[in-house]
Design a protein around this motif. Sequence first.
Motif, PDB file in Angstrom:
ATOM      1  N   ASP A  33      54.588   9.230  60.877  1.00 45.28           N
ATOM      2  CA  ASP A  33      54.205  10.629  60.696  1.00 45.28           C
ATOM      3  C   ASP A  33      54.027  11.001  59.229  1.00 45.28           C
ATOM      4  O   ASP A  33      53.152  11.792  58.889  1.00 45.28           O
ATOM      5  N   ARG A  34      54.856  10.424  58.356  1.00 40.19           N
ATOM      6  CA  ARG A  34      54.775  10.752  56.928  1.00 40.19           C
ATOM      7  C   ARG A  34      53.509  10.225  56.275  1.00 40.19           C
ATOM      8  O   ARG A  34      53.114  10.730  55.220  1.00 40.19           O
ATOM      9  N   ILE A  35      52.891   9.255  56.878  1.00 42.52           N
ATOM     10  CA  ILE A  35      51.630   8.743  56.344  1.00 42.52           C
ATOM     11  C   ILE A  35      50.448   9.339  57.101  1.00 42.52           C
ATOM     12  O   ILE A  35      49.474   9.794  56.499  1.00 42.52           O
ATOM     13  N   ILE A  36      50.514   9.349  58.414  1.00 48.12           N
ATOM     14  CA  ILE A  36      49.391   9.829  59.220  1.00 48.12           C
ATOM     15  C   ILE A  36      49.154  11.318  58.988  1.00 48.12           C
ATOM     16  O   ILE A  36      48.005  11.758  58.876  1.00 48.12           O
ATOM     17  N   GLY A  37      50.214  12.106  58.919  1.00 48.87           N
ATOM     18  CA  GLY A  37      50.073  13.549  58.720  1.00 48.87           C
ATOM     19  C   GLY A  37      49.217  13.898  57.515  1.00 48.87           C
ATOM     20  O   GLY A  37      48.201  14.596  57.650  1.00 48.87           O
ATOM     21  N   PRO A  38      49.566  13.415  56.329  1.00 50.13           N
ATOM     22  CA  PRO A  38      48.764  13.749  55.151  1.00 50.13           C
ATOM     23  C   PRO A  38      47.497  12.909  54.996  1.00 50.13           C
ATOM     24  O   PRO A  38      46.705  13.140  54.082  1.00 50.13           O
ATOM     25  N   ALA A  51      43.958   1.691  55.904  1.00 49.94           N
ATOM     26  CA  ALA A  51      43.748   0.682  56.952  1.00 49.94           C
ATOM     27  C   ALA A  51      44.789  -0.426  56.832  1.00 49.94           C
ATOM     28  O   ALA A  51      45.321  -0.905  57.843  1.00 49.94           O
ATOM     29  N   ASP A  52      45.094  -0.804  55.589  1.00 49.78           N
ATOM     30  CA  ASP A  52      46.110  -1.830  55.352  1.00 49.78           C
ATOM     31  C   ASP A  52      47.479  -1.340  55.830  1.00 49.78           C
ATOM     32  O   ASP A  52      48.238  -2.090  56.444  1.00 49.78           O
ATOM     33  N   PHE A  53      47.782  -0.074  55.555  1.00 53.73           N
ATOM     34  CA  PHE A  53      49.049   0.496  56.023  1.00 53.73           C
ATOM     35  C   PHE A  53      49.140   0.400  57.546  1.00 53.73           C
ATOM     36  O   PHE A  53      50.162  -0.032  58.087  1.00 53.73           O
ATOM     37  N   LYS A  54      48.090   0.814  58.240  1.00 57.79           N
ATOM     38  CA  LYS A  54      48.128   0.812  59.704  1.00 57.79           C
ATOM     39  C   LYS A  54      48.325  -0.604  60.253  1.00 57.79           C
ATOM     40  O   LYS A  54      49.095  -0.815  61.190  1.00 57.79           O
ATOM     41  N   LYS A  55      47.652  -1.570  59.632  1.00 59.31           N
ATOM     42  CA  LYS A  55      47.809  -2.951  60.066  1.00 59.31           C
ATOM     43  C   LYS A  55      49.233  -3.439  59.800  1.00 59.31           C
ATOM     44  O   LYS A  55      49.876  -4.027  60.666  1.00 59.31           O
ATOM     45  N   ARG A  56      49.713  -3.170  58.598  1.00 58.18           N
ATOM     46  CA  ARG A  56      51.058  -3.634  58.247  1.00 58.18           C
ATOM     47  C   ARG A  56      52.138  -2.880  59.011  1.00 58.18           C
ATOM     48  O   ARG A  56      53.193  -3.432  59.312  1.00 58.18           O
ATOM     49  N   ALA A  92      60.363   2.148  50.481  1.00 59.86           N
ATOM     50  CA  ALA A  92      60.160   1.807  49.071  1.00 59.86           C
ATOM     51  C   ALA A  92      58.732   1.318  48.846  1.00 59.86           C
ATOM     52  O   ALA A  92      58.104   1.656  47.835  1.00 59.86           O
ATOM     53  N   TYR A  93      58.196   0.557  49.786  1.00 60.44           N
ATOM     54  CA  TYR A  93      56.804   0.098  49.702  1.00 60.44           C
ATOM     55  C   TYR A  93      55.845   1.285  49.688  1.00 60.44           C
ATOM     56  O   TYR A  93      54.918   1.339  48.892  1.00 60.44           O
ATOM     57  N   VAL A  94      56.089   2.259  50.554  1.00 65.52           N
ATOM     58  CA  VAL A  94      55.245   3.465  50.591  1.00 65.52           C
ATOM     59  C   VAL A  94      55.352   4.213  49.270  1.00 65.52           C
ATOM     60  O   VAL A  94      54.342   4.693  48.729  1.00 65.52           O
ATOM     61  N   ALA A 110      53.434  16.277  43.110  1.00 70.08           N
ATOM     62  CA  ALA A 110      52.996  16.876  44.376  1.00 70.08           C
ATOM     63  C   ALA A 110      53.164  15.895  45.533  1.00 70.08           C
ATOM     64  O   ALA A 110      53.612  16.272  46.623  1.00 70.08           O
ATOM     65  N   GLN A 111      52.851  14.619  45.318  1.00 72.86           N
ATOM     66  CA  GLN A 111      53.019  13.610  46.356  1.00 72.86           C
ATOM     67  C   GLN A 111      54.481  13.430  46.700  1.00 72.86           C
ATOM     68  O   GLN A 111      54.848  13.334  47.882  1.00 72.86           O
ATOM     69  N   VAL A 112      55.329  13.388  45.681  1.00 72.85           N
ATOM     70  CA  VAL A 112      56.764  13.222  45.923  1.00 72.85           C
ATOM     71  C   VAL A 112      57.320  14.396  46.703  1.00 72.85           C
ATOM     72  O   VAL A 112      58.095  14.227  47.650  1.00 72.85           O
TER      73      VAL A 112
END
Length: 115
Positions: A33-38, A51-56, A92-94, A110-112
């Motif tokens: 959710d923290r990645i898909i939402g934004p 795309a790499d995030f979704k695969k990993r 930590a990777y994110v 702002a990202q943090v």
Amino acid sequence: AQIAIVDAERSQDAATLSNAVKSNEENQQQTWDRIIGPSENFAPDMANDFADFKKRYALWKDGNKMATDRALQIGPQALSFILNADRDAYQAYVAVLIIDRAQNDGELKAQVESY
């Protein structure tokens, strides 16, 4: 970690194990959710990283399933240690991706704050 595995092998607390599995599932969903939402606000040049995030993420989720299954065999305490460490490593990777993509201090802040 080895001591935790030995302790887990001795544990027979099914409620603790069940709670750890539920917590892991919640942590996986929170990470997603923290990645898909934004993601709708991601810059076009982040498409490959996304795309790499979704695969990993899928690989990570599969790995978590294997760890969960293994922990069910050896006990609840090991499951808790394995999954918490795995979640922390992935978050930590994110964070590294966020830092790497920030163009300036304001964007990083702002990202943090949104994370």
